[in-house]
Design an enzyme around this catalytic site. Structure first.
Site, PDB file in Angstrom:
ATOM      1  N   LYS A 112     102.845  49.388  95.751  1.00  0.00           N
ATOM      2  CA  LYS A 112     102.350  49.222  97.140  1.00  0.00           C
ATOM      3  C   LYS A 112     101.701  50.514  97.616  1.00  0.00           C
ATOM      4  CE  LYS A 112     103.461  45.161  99.320  1.00  0.00           C
ATOM      5  NZ  LYS A 112     103.820  44.293  98.292  1.00  0.00           N
ATOM      6  N   LYS A 193     101.860  39.148  88.571  1.00  0.00           N
ATOM      7  CA  LYS A 193     102.973  38.265  88.946  1.00  0.00           C
ATOM      8  C   LYS A 193     102.547  37.237  90.000  1.00  0.00           C
ATOM      9  CE  LYS A 193     106.430  39.209  91.871  1.00  0.00           C
ATOM     10  NZ  LYS A 193     107.660  39.555  92.563  1.00  0.00           N
ATOM     11  N   LYS A 196     104.533  35.351  96.488  1.00  0.00           N
ATOM     12  CA  LYS A 196     104.325  34.526  97.680  1.00  0.00           C
ATOM     13  C   LYS A 196     103.421  35.186  98.708  1.00  0.00           C
ATOM     14  CE  LYS A 196     109.153  34.964  98.795  1.00  0.00           C
ATOM     15  NZ  LYS A 196     109.393  36.398  98.880  1.00  0.00           N
TER      16      LYS A 196
HETATM   17  N1  AQP Z   1     106.683  35.257  89.710  1.00  0.00           N
HETATM   18  C1  AQP Z   1     107.993  35.284  89.617  1.00  0.00           C
HETATM   19  N2  AQP Z   1     108.609  34.915  88.482  1.00  0.00           N
HETATM   20  C2  AQP Z   1     109.964  34.930  88.375  1.00  0.00           C
HETATM   21  N3  AQP Z   1     110.789  35.314  89.386  1.00  0.00           N
HETATM   22  C3  AQP Z   1     110.213  35.684  90.547  1.00  0.00           C
HETATM   23  N4  AQP Z   1     110.728  36.104  91.716  1.00  0.00           N
HETATM   24  C4  AQP Z   1     109.722  36.340  92.573  1.00  0.00           C
HETATM   25  N5  AQP Z   1     108.538  36.083  92.000  1.00  0.00           N
HETATM   26  C5  AQP Z   1     108.812  35.689  90.728  1.00  0.00           C
HETATM   27  C6  AQP Z   1     112.150  36.246  91.992  1.00  0.00           C
HETATM   28  O1  AQP Z   1     112.447  35.554  93.199  1.00  0.00           O
HETATM   29  C7  AQP Z   1     113.524  36.228  93.855  1.00  0.00           C
HETATM   30  C8  AQP Z   1     113.198  36.416  95.300  1.00  0.00           C
HETATM   31  O2  AQP Z   1     112.199  37.335  95.436  1.00  0.00           O
HETATM   32  P1  AQP Z   1     111.939  38.031  96.815  1.00  0.00           P
HETATM   33  O3  AQP Z   1     111.311  37.105  97.730  1.00  0.00           O
HETATM   34  O4  AQP Z   1     113.168  38.641  97.358  1.00  0.00           O
HETATM   35  O5  AQP Z   1     111.010  39.219  96.402  1.00  0.00           O
HETATM   36  P2  AQP Z   1     109.865  39.377  95.393  1.00  0.00           P
HETATM   37  O6  AQP Z   1     110.379  39.624  94.031  1.00  0.00           O
HETATM   38  O7  AQP Z   1     109.028  40.478  95.963  1.00  0.00           O
HETATM   39  O8  AQP Z   1     109.123  37.976  95.407  1.00  0.00           O
HETATM   40  P3  AQP Z   1     107.623  37.678  95.738  1.00  0.00           P
HETATM   41  O9  AQP Z   1     107.407  36.222  95.629  1.00  0.00           O
HETATM   42  O10 AQP Z   1     106.731  38.569  94.920  1.00  0.00           O
HETATM   43  O11 AQP Z   1     107.572  38.078  97.243  1.00  0.00           O
HETATM   44  P4  AQP Z   1     106.593  39.038  98.046  1.00  0.00           P
HETATM   45  O12 AQP Z   1     105.202  38.572  97.720  1.00  0.00           O
HETATM   46  O13 AQP Z   1     106.982  38.818  99.463  1.00  0.00           O
HETATM   47  O14 AQP Z   1     106.859  40.457  97.611  1.00  0.00           O
HETATM   48  C9  AQP Z   1     113.779  37.529  93.094  1.00  0.00           C
HETATM   49  O15 AQP Z   1     114.892  37.350  92.249  1.00  0.00           O
HETATM   50  C10 AQP Z   1     112.521  37.694  92.306  1.00  0.00           C
HETATM   51  O16 AQP Z   1     112.740  38.456  91.130  1.00  0.00           O
END
Ligand code: AQP
Length: 329
Positions: A112, A193, A196
């Site tokens: 980031k 990756k 969301k």
């Molecule tokens: N692409 C992915 N593949 C497998 N696991 C994933 N996780 C997220 N994306 C993938 C897992 O989902 C859980 C919750 O994640 P989070 O929302 O707490 O944070 P994150 O990892 O930052 O997920 P995002 O979707 O990428 O969110 P944003 O975009 O808001 O930062 C975790 O166990 C994560 O590993």
């Protein structure tokens, strides 16, 4: 005694297929074996700018998708992070025990920072709040996707540091990474990756709320290659490897077994099979979501979850404060 498992999801935006395969599904499958505790990480959301209305909607959605996926509030505890204020208190204590050098090494922070966006102090110290999320409940296991493993390792280091300095207090948690599906990639850029909050790459992201036709179209338009062989080769065929991972994870089979099903099969036919399995899963989730949304008992689920989790968290914070000399009683 059953091992205690804890994990959570940030309600930052619409949940994705990556969140489902890497987190929600493993939570549900763990209910057979472990004492499952799952929270909605709303405090982690405010580390980045967020619209309050959107946060509230996302928060309800995460809860409904937890239930729709099969998390059973009679067997597992489901709660809202901010309903247990002791977590934030312990988070501050944990931040005082974490060297800045360790926080600087966190890849999510580095990624980031490299974008040049302005980051808050809360975003920088978010792994220390995550440490508190885990250790306050004396969790043994933390199922996470690949991207979060480093944060669980930081939590282990901090808990060990505390125990060495102030006496045996915390259980040392272990990260649990799914064998298949711990990092689902974007369908349009399979080196990145599936996330969301990836607003630029929405076409590469299947959202759990996507209409089945939209989801199918996204899978059918997934980037592949010109090799024409359905093979798990992340370096040379990242798009196909990602689709094979999605298929294997949702079918509960190994990558090898998935590969064996598509020998001499053309990409179009393979993609259709992946789209079918994704759409079946989404259909089941949509039905569950609608059923629970109409049920009107979602507030009770969070209240009961917090009631069950808070006394343990309070006792743990007391213990920590006593061990550190913060408490005069
Ligand atoms: N692409 C992915 N593949 C497998 N696991 C994933 N996780 C997220 N994306 C993938 C897992 O989902 C859980 C919750 O994640 P989070 O929302 O707490 O944070 P994150 O990892 O930052 O997920 P995002 O979707 O990428 O969110 P944003 O975009 O808001 O930062 C975790 O166990 C994560 O590993």
């Amino acid at each position: 005694m059953r091992k205690k498992m804890i994990s959570g999801i940030k309600p930052t935006a619409q949940l994705t297929l990556g969140n489902y395969i890497g987190a929600l599904r493993p939570f549900v499958l763990s209910q057979e074996e472990y004492d499952v505790n799952v929270f909605i990480a709303n405090l982690h959301c405010i580390t980045m700018p967020i619209d309050p209305e959107e946060l509230e909607t996302n928060l309800k959605d995460v809860l409904l998708f937890y239930l729709a996926s099969g998390l059973d509030p009679k067997r597992s505890n489901i709660f809202l992070q901010s309903d247990i204020p002791e977590i934030a208190q312990l988070g501050f204590i944990m931040s005082c025990l974490t060297p800045m050098g360790e926080l600087n090494r966190m890849t999510q922070f580095k990624d980031k920072k490299d974008t040049g966006m302005s980051l808050s102090g809360g975003f920088y110290t978010y792994p220390t709040l995550m440490t508190a999320d885990i250790v306050i409940h004396q969790a043994d296991l933390v199922p996470v996707g690949e991207d979060q493993k480093q944060h669980v390792e930081l939590a282990r280091n901090t808990a060990e540091r505390f125990n060495n300095r102030f006496g045996e207090t915390f259980v040392i948690p272990e990260p649990v990474i799914a064998k298949v599906g711990s990092k689902i990639m974007s369908l349009q850029d399979p080196t990145k990756k599936m996330s969301k909050s990836d607003k630029e790459g929405e076409k590469g992201v299947v959202y759990l709320k996507d209409d089945l036709k939209v989801a199918r179209k996204k899978i059918m338009s997934a980037v592949t290659d010109s090799l024409g062989v359905v093979k798990y080769d992340v370096e040379n065929q990242p798009g196909i490897a990602n689709l094979l991972t999605i298929y294997a994870a949702l079918k509960n089979i190994s990558i090898k077994e998935a590969e064996a099903q598509f020998v001499d099969v053309q990409y179009g036919t393979f993609k259709k099979a992946v789209a079918d399995v994704v759409c079946d899963e989404l259909e089941m989730l949509h039905e569950g979501y609608d059923k629970f949304a109409q049920g009107g008992f979602v507030d009770d689920v969070l209240r009961q979850g917090a009631d069950k989790m808070r006394p343990g968290a309070q006792a743990m914070l007391d213990k920590v404060q006593k061990a550190m000399g913060l408490d005069w009683k």
